[in-house]
Write an enzyme that holds these catalytic residues in place. Structure first.
Site, short mmCIF file in Angstrom:
data_model
loop_
_atom_site.label_atom_id
_atom_site.label_comp_id
_atom_site.label_asym_id
_atom_site.label_seq_id
_atom_site.Cartn_x
_atom_site.Cartn_y
_atom_site.Cartn_z
N GLY A 43 0.33 -1.59 -0.18
CA GLY A 43 -0.08 -0.28 0.02
C GLY A 43 0.44 1.63 0.08
N CYS A 44 2.11 0.87 0.73
CA CYS A 44 2.84 2.92 0.59
C CYS A 44 3.59 2.67 -0.92
CB CYS A 44 3.81 2.29 2.19
SG CYS A 44 2.61 2.50 3.52
N THR A 45 4.02 1.56 -1.09
CA THR A 45 4.66 1.56 -2.36
C THR A 45 4.13 1.93 -3.45
OG1 THR A 45 6.00 0.08 -1.93
CG2 THR A 45 6.12 0.36 -4.19
#
Length: 92
Positions: A43-45
């Site tokens: 998700g962060c990527t």
């Protein structure tokens, strides 16, 4: 947790290169300050790459972007390099 449109408190944090950024140094500029849990997670990527892919809009509108997580300066440096992120990641 801050509510939307609340003034953020001043802080000083190191970026992926070890350079310390103080929020008050950007007074009068548009700043996107986003928080994320961990470098290199799906998700962060996806979030970071979405900002990267729309970087021309941020740059054209003179918006300074800071991503903030508890990861180390070294971890941020690897994350920036791996995904060619053109913005600043801060280590909190």
């Amino acid at each position: 947790m801050l509510k939307e449109k609340t003034k953020a408190p001043d802080f000083s944090l190191p970026d992926q290169s070890g350079v310390v950024h103080k929020l008050s140094e950007y007074l009068g500029q548009w700043v996107l300050l986003y928080f994320y849990p961990k470098d290199n997670t799906p998700g962060c990527t996806k979030e970071a790459c979405s900002i990267r892919d729309n970087w021309s809009l941020f740059k054209r509108n003179k918006i300074m972007v800071f991503g903030v997580s508890a990861d180390s300066v070294k971890s941020h440096a690897k994350f920036v390099e791996k995904f060619s992120l053109p913005f600043v990641l801060l280590s909190d």
